[in-house]
Write an enzyme that holds these catalytic residues in place. Structure first.
Site, mmCIF file in Angstrom:
data_model
loop_
_atom_site.group_PDB
_atom_site.id
_atom_site.type_symbol
_atom_site.label_atom_id
_atom_site.label_comp_id
_atom_site.label_asym_id
_atom_site.label_seq_id
_atom_site.Cartn_x
_atom_site.Cartn_y
_atom_site.Cartn_z
ATOM 1 N N CYS A 114 -28.827 -20.332 93.871
ATOM 2 C CA CYS A 114 -27.401 -20.580 93.637
ATOM 3 C C CYS A 114 -27.250 -20.528 92.131
ATOM 4 O O CYS A 114 -27.751 -21.401 91.437
ATOM 5 C CB CYS A 114 -26.952 -21.940 94.168
ATOM 6 N N CYS A 117 -24.795 -23.655 90.755
ATOM 7 C CA CYS A 117 -25.099 -25.082 90.902
ATOM 8 C C CYS A 117 -26.311 -25.245 91.803
ATOM 9 O O CYS A 117 -27.427 -24.939 91.381
ATOM 10 C CB CYS A 117 -23.883 -25.868 91.383
ATOM 11 N N SER A 118 -26.122 -25.701 93.014
ATOM 12 C CA SER A 118 -27.292 -25.999 93.838
ATOM 13 C C SER A 118 -26.992 -25.791 95.315
ATOM 14 O O SER A 118 -27.580 -26.449 96.154
ATOM 15 C CB SER A 118 -27.729 -27.446 93.598
ATOM 16 N N CYS A 119 -26.073 -24.868 95.642
ATOM 17 C CA CYS A 119 -25.726 -24.631 97.040
ATOM 18 C C CYS A 119 -26.976 -24.263 97.835
ATOM 19 O O CYS A 119 -27.760 -23.418 97.416
ATOM 20 C CB CYS A 119 -24.675 -23.527 97.137
HETATM 21 FE FE FE Z 1 -23.397 -23.172 94.074
#
Ligand code: FE
Length: 206
Positions: A114, A117-119
């Site tokens: 991602c 971010c951190s999906c």
């Molecule tokens: Fe994300």
């Protein structure tokens, strides 16, 4: 090398991201408060997070992979409509509403990131590992996937095409790793035990 990336602005809502970091700050503040009051042991918290990162969560994805390895009709459904096929095994919900599964073959290796971010697909993989959320992984795997994978211990042959998939708030990817050689006689449960979290992110072979 094909780098498959979606336009970030199309798929990421910056207001939502601002909200998320606000939540992260609040969580950190609460954790600190609980530790200071002696109500929780930080080591115990780390152990719980590790449990969800590496054990509980990824076991669901491993079952999906093992089913696909042993049932061609299921595999077809999984690659065709991952959300529905994953729901057949009763996994789904928050952070996994829209899933896409990409298959590794001798010709193509897939890896997931991602970039913003951190999906991450929680229902099948649990919590994202720290390195997945780190800025170096997020930026470098796009520019030099072969190099980053080599640093992580996975050498992808030059003859294999590398595809990088950018998960986002709406759509999350999981890799269907290649079934290891010599596992022809194994049943689904035994196969599931071989599947690792990193294999389903695409940064390791199974
Ligand atoms: Fe994300």
């Amino acid at each position: 090398m094909a780098v498959v990336l979606r336009a970030m602005s199309d798929h990421h809502d910056h207001h939502r991201r601002a909200g998320r970091s606000d939540i992260e700050l609040r969580v950190r503040a609460m954790e600190q408060l609980l530790v200071e009051k002696g109500l929780v042991d930080p080591m115990a918290l780390d152990a719980i997070v590790d449990q969800y990162e590496t054990k509980v969560g990824p076991r669901n994805g491993a079952r999906v992979v093992a089913r696909a390895w042993t049932d061609t009709a299921y595999k077809r459904r999984l690659l065709d409509d991952a959300t529905a096929a994953i729901r057949e095994l009763c996994y789904g919900g928050s952070q996994g509403e829209q899933m896409v599964v990409v298959e590794n073959t001798p010709a193509v290796h897939n890896v997931v990131v991602c970039t913003l971010c951190s999906c991450y697909p929680w229902p099948v993989l649990g919590l994202p590992p720290v390195w997945y959320k780190s800025a170096p992984y997020r930026s470098r795997v796009v520019m030099d996937p072969r190099g980053v994978l080599a640093e992580m211990g996975l050498r992808v042959p030059d003859t294999t095409e590398l595809r990088v998939w950018d998960s986002n708030a709406e759509l999350r990817y999981m890799v269907l790793p290649r079934r290891p050689a010599g596992t022809e006689g194994l049943h689904e449960d035994a196969l599931a035990a071989l599947v690792t979290r990193d294999g389903m992110i695409g940064v390791a072979a199974v």
